[in-house]
Enzyme design. Structure first.
Site, PDB file in Angstrom:
ATOM      1  N   ARG A   1      47.676  35.183  33.932  1.00  0.00           N
ATOM      2  CA  ARG A   1      46.889  35.518  32.804  1.00  0.00           C
ATOM      3  C   ARG A   1      47.273  36.785  32.308  1.00  0.00           C
ATOM      4  O   ARG A   1      48.063  37.629  32.989  1.00  0.00           O
ATOM      5  CB  ARG A   1      45.470  35.572  33.968  1.00  0.00           C
ATOM      6  CG  ARG A   1      45.120  34.385  34.646  1.00  0.00           C
ATOM      7  CD  ARG A   1      43.682  34.252  34.897  1.00  0.00           C
ATOM      8  NE  ARG A   1      43.306  35.682  35.631  1.00  0.00           N
ATOM      9  CZ  ARG A   1      42.201  36.081  35.521  1.00  0.00           C
ATOM     10  NH1 ARG A   1      41.175  35.782  34.904  1.00  0.00           N
ATOM     11  NH2 ARG A   1      41.780  37.029  36.408  1.00  0.00           N
TER      12      ARG A   1
ATOM     13  N   LYS B   1      50.072  34.290  48.106  1.00  0.00           N
ATOM     14  CA  LYS B   1      49.732  33.604  46.883  1.00  0.00           C
ATOM     15  C   LYS B   1      50.689  32.190  46.978  1.00  0.00           C
ATOM     16  O   LYS B   1      51.925  32.487  47.009  1.00  0.00           O
ATOM     17  CB  LYS B   1      49.663  34.164  45.725  1.00  0.00           C
ATOM     18  CG  LYS B   1      49.319  33.568  44.632  1.00  0.00           C
ATOM     19  CD  LYS B   1      49.020  34.296  43.352  1.00  0.00           C
ATOM     20  CE  LYS B   1      49.061  33.535  42.093  1.00  0.00           C
ATOM     21  NZ  LYS B   1      48.733  34.523  41.155  1.00  0.00           N
TER      22      LYS B   1
ATOM     23  N   ARG C   1      40.491  41.922  44.680  1.00  0.00           N
ATOM     24  CA  ARG C   1      41.594  41.970  45.665  1.00  0.00           C
ATOM     25  C   ARG C   1      40.695  42.201  47.167  1.00  0.00           C
ATOM     26  O   ARG C   1      39.513  42.721  46.824  1.00  0.00           O
ATOM     27  CB  ARG C   1      42.210  43.455  45.125  1.00  0.00           C
ATOM     28  CG  ARG C   1      43.287  42.916  44.201  1.00  0.00           C
ATOM     29  CD  ARG C   1      44.283  42.152  44.521  1.00  0.00           C
ATOM     30  NE  ARG C   1      45.390  42.008  43.015  1.00  0.00           N
ATOM     31  CZ  ARG C   1      45.193  41.001  42.134  1.00  0.00           C
ATOM     32  NH1 ARG C   1      44.449  40.050  42.552  1.00  0.00           N
ATOM     33  NH2 ARG C   1      46.104  40.982  41.303  1.00  0.00           N
TER      34      ARG C   1
HETATM   35  P1  ATP Z   1      43.932  37.667  39.143  1.00  0.00           P
HETATM   36  O1  ATP Z   1      44.201  36.061  38.839  1.00  0.00           O
HETATM   37  O2  ATP Z   1      43.075  38.013  40.367  1.00  0.00           O
HETATM   38  O3  ATP Z   1      43.922  38.627  38.032  1.00  0.00           O
HETATM   39  P2  ATP Z   1      46.932  37.517  39.730  1.00  0.00           P
HETATM   40  O4  ATP Z   1      47.586  38.967  39.902  1.00  0.00           O
HETATM   41  O5  ATP Z   1      47.136  36.567  40.818  1.00  0.00           O
HETATM   42  O6  ATP Z   1      45.370  38.207  39.850  1.00  0.00           O
HETATM   43  P3  ATP Z   1      47.626  35.703  37.757  1.00  0.00           P
HETATM   44  O7  ATP Z   1      47.671  35.967  36.213  1.00  0.00           O
HETATM   45  O8  ATP Z   1      46.559  34.543  38.081  1.00  0.00           O
HETATM   46  O9  ATP Z   1      47.367  36.823  38.231  1.00  0.00           O
HETATM   47  O10 ATP Z   1      49.176  35.238  37.979  1.00  0.00           O
HETATM   48  C1  ATP Z   1      50.327  36.056  37.830  1.00  0.00           C
HETATM   49  C2  ATP Z   1      50.679  36.982  38.835  1.00  0.00           C
HETATM   50  O11 ATP Z   1      51.034  35.986  40.070  1.00  0.00           O
HETATM   51  C3  ATP Z   1      51.946  37.638  38.765  1.00  0.00           C
HETATM   52  O12 ATP Z   1      51.577  39.157  38.097  1.00  0.00           O
HETATM   53  C4  ATP Z   1      52.408  37.918  40.125  1.00  0.00           C
HETATM   54  O13 ATP Z   1      51.767  38.946  40.751  1.00  0.00           O
HETATM   55  C5  ATP Z   1      52.040  36.790  40.618  1.00  0.00           C
HETATM   56  N1  ATP Z   1      53.083  35.553  40.713  1.00  0.00           N
HETATM   57  C6  ATP Z   1      54.274  35.669  40.097  1.00  0.00           C
HETATM   58  N2  ATP Z   1      54.938  34.592  40.224  1.00  0.00           N
HETATM   59  C7  ATP Z   1      54.471  34.035  41.556  1.00  0.00           C
HETATM   60  C8  ATP Z   1      55.010  33.157  42.236  1.00  0.00           C
HETATM   61  N3  ATP Z   1      55.817  32.252  42.097  1.00  0.00           N
HETATM   62  N4  ATP Z   1      54.218  33.029  43.504  1.00  0.00           N
HETATM   63  C9  ATP Z   1      53.182  33.817  43.883  1.00  0.00           C
HETATM   64  N5  ATP Z   1      52.557  34.686  43.033  1.00  0.00           N
HETATM   65  C10 ATP Z   1      53.402  34.978  41.800  1.00  0.00           C
END
Ligand code: ATP
Length: 244
Positions: free
Chosen positions: A40, A105, A241
């Site tokens: 995102r 994650k 978070r």
């Molecule tokens: P939110 O959705 O709560 O705003 P998020 O940080 O998880 O937070 P997303 O846009 O959903 O954001 O996902 C992108 C983020 O996921 C990246 O900025 C990184 O922190 C994380 N990410 C990137 N690649 C991977 C992966 N292969 N496995 C797990 N996490 C990842």
């Protein structure tokens, strides 16, 4: 219709470009390697060959984008159902649409919409599930991440995972089309990693709001009890978070 590519920049980018040329409803595009996977708000999805299952699904809705606010939460339920099918019952949701194991994650969802607010509209639903992350990829991810190789009780065939997941997605999307998020809300709450937990809400202007998660509204907003009372957060610009 299932397309499998050796590599693509991003399966979402590819399908978004195909919407206007009439690509069929329920088309699915898989990339063995995504060279520029997206999260995102311009963030990156890190992947390598065999590191994650990455695909996107094109779904055409009669309703407008305005009625799709709970869609990304609904998609999360289909991932949870598929993971449970493979015995990964410890997988949980993080609002609005991440999949966690513990606080790490495992999978992410990126939904992009095209169409009128009043309808019809088309969603491109992108999913990335970690299969087997190398140390190098893990180091590139700026939050704790986990893969199925370390979380699953047995080896999971990615093709089978995709098949099971697409079935669950079709079922959940049909139910969402008929009844919206309402009929899925209780199931979603049951699997929310942060239900009744202390959290930090990160706002786009850099502020943080502390509170305790109380639940989800019928359109997928998060209800948090804060020092200024019960507040409702829409997923667009907010990141949730945990408080350790
Ligand atoms: P939110 O959705 O709560 O705003 P998020 O940080 O998880 O937070 P997303 O846009 O959903 O954001 O996902 C992108 C983020 O996921 C990246 O900025 C990184 O922190 C994380 N990410 C990137 N690649 C991977 C992966 N292969 N496995 C797990 N996490 C990842």
């Amino acid at each position: 219709k299932l397309e499998i590519h050796d590599y693509l920049e991003s399966t979402n980018t590819y399908l978004m470009k195909k919407i206007s040329s009439g690509h069929a409803h329920a088309s699915c595009v898989v990339a063995n390697l995504q060279t520029n996977g997206r999260g995102r708000r311009g963030r990156t999805w890190q992947a390598g060959l065999g590191a994650s299952l990455t695909f996107s699904l094109l779904w055409r809705f009669q309703c407008g984008a305005a009625a799709l606010s709970g869609l990304s939460l609904a998609v999360g339920i289909s991932l949870i159902r598929a993971l449970h099918h493979f015995g990964i019952t410890q997988a949980q949701l993080k609002w609005p649409n991440d999949i966690l194991i513990g606080r790490e994650k495992l999978a992410g969802i990126l939904i992009e919409l095209q169409g009128d607010m009043e309808g019809p509209s088309t969603a491109v639903i992108g999913v990335g599930i970690n299969l087997n992350l190398s140390t190098k990829i893990k180091q590139q991810i700026d939050q704790p991440a986990i893969d199925l190789a370390s979380a699953a009780p047995q080896t999971i065939n990615p093709n089978e995972l995709l098949g099971v997941l697409l079935n669950h997605l079709a079922e959940v999307l049909r139910s969402f089309e008929l009844q919206g998020f309402t009929s899925l809300r209780d199931e979603w709450t049951k699997h929310h990693a942060y239900h009744q937990q202390q959290v930090r809400m990160l706002l786009p202007d850099g502020r943080e709001i502390l509170g305790v998660v109380q639940g989800i509204t019928e359109d997928g907003n998060l209800l948090v009890e804060t020092t200024s009372g019960l507040q409702k957060f829409a997923s667009g610009e907010i990141s949730l978070r945990g408080v350790v």
